[in-house]
Write an enzyme that holds these catalytic residues in place. Structure first.
Site: not given
Length: 375
Positions: A132, A275, A288
């Site tokens: 990414r 999430d 997260e």
């Protein structure tokens, strides 16, 4: 008052001054790099076996490269800000294949359920690697990404919030179990300055959190709620909330975030996704671990693409397969491997559990803070 539109830009902290502020002072790693790798691979083995048993999913091979024309690559958001790496492949071809490095295997997995002949209640798990390039590189974002990207075939009657929550609870039990196991095997991880991994996972809708803290930016809302509930599943990420903005941008063509689910205090709330976030006692902020959700039907796919002005996606093979009922209904998600190791092994930086490229500014900050990142 913060700028709500810019608050949706992500991911990452955005400045290295802020990164320096949030990284802990007087940090001392609980393990040496080599011993940490030993612990890390024990966690990896535990979680892969645990997910297989809990969710009835089988480890399978997963692509690092997909064709651009397939529409299978994951765009991560819906504003076009995070694009995959493109390159031509195949020497000797009159027209070389337009290929891309995957950003996640979200869409591929759903098609792969049919490829692997999964029955309802069966699924697959993958040791997914991705790049990414458009991330801001901070303490918990890397250009190199590893995930347990999993997917499971379901029935129409499974497309509800109770089924989603039941699945999330199973995943949390596996992650927490891995943490308890590794603390038993590696006594140095039982440091009294860090609390034990919470048993309870609190479920809250993004709309509820906005109601609690309407004046706080998204990540500050998350950090604040985690001080009361150190493990939370936030439901309904991607749906537009009452303030006119989603809790976070979410792509329109995999998770279903438009379906009405619950009504609380007369207020309709939406979304069959969410999430898992935890309180990180090392960085003292949000952390997260996983995004997941029940996937779109052909009806919710069209509705979400219309809302995001992306109806042209419907011409792509993946989207056509959904419209033509050629791939099964499913639930799935991605569990960040390095993020999970970071949380369970009590490290301050992702670079302590994964090897990647890091900017000089970040490496200097880490050196000052006694954080040794791997390269």
């Amino acid at each position: 008052m913060y700028d709500k539109k810019s608050d949706l830009a992500g991911p990452g902290i955005s400045t290295y001054e802020k990164v320096k502020d949030i990284l802990p002072d007087n940090y001392s790693a609980l393990q040496s790099p080599l011993r940490r790798m030993k612990a890390l691979y024990m966690i990896k083995d535990y979680i892969e076996k645990g997910l297989a048993d809990a969710l009835n999913i089988q480890m399978v091979q997963v692509p690092l490269i997909v064709s651009k024309d397939s529409g299978v690559n994951d765009y991560l958001d819906r504003d076009g800000s995070r694009t995959p790496i493109d390159f031509p492949a195949g020497l000797g071809l009159k027209k070389r294949i337009e290929a891309q490095v995957v950003q996640a295997a979200t869409k591929w997995k759903r098609m792969a359920l049919a490829q692997f002949d999964c029955n309802v209640g069966q699924g697959i798990n993958t040791d997914m690697k991705a790049v990414r390039k458009d991330y801001f590189l901070d303490h918990d974002h890397s250009a190199y990404v590893d995930q347990w990207d999993w997917e499971k075939r379901i029935n129409e009657e499974d497309r509800n919030l109770d089924y989603l929550k039941e699945t999330v609870q199973k995943i949390w039990k596996v992650i927490r179990g891995a943490g308890l196991m590794v603390k038993k095997e590696f006594p140095e991880l039982n440091d009294p300055k860090y609390p034990d991994f919470p048993e309870e996972l609190k479920f809250l809708h993004a709309e509820e959190i906005l109601n609690m803290y309407p004046d706080l930016p998204r990540k500050e809302r998350e950090t604040r709620i985690l001080q009361d509930y150190p493990a939370v599943f936030i439901v309904g990420i991607g749906a537009v909330l009452k303030d006119g903005y989603p809790h976070e941008m979410r792509a329109a063509d995999y998770d279903d975030w438009i379906t009405p689910t619950i009504v609380k205090d007369g207020e309709q709330m939406y979304g069959l996704n969410g999430d898992i976030l935890v309180w990180n006692p090392v960085t003292k902020r949000r952390h997260e671990l996983t995004s997941m959700g029940i996937r779109v039907t052909k009806e919710s796919l069209k509705a979400q693409l219309e809302l995001t002005d992306q109806l042209d996606f419907l011409e792509l093979p993946y989207h056509q397969a959904i419209l033509n009922d050629e791939i099964p209904l499913s639930i799935g998600g991605g569990i960040g491997q390095a993020r999970t190791y970071m949380y369970l092994l009590r490290t301050a930086h992702l670079g302590e559990v994964t090897v990647s490229v890091w900017p000089d500014e970040l490496k200097e900050i880490c050196k000052e803070k006694n954080i040794h990142v791997l390269e």
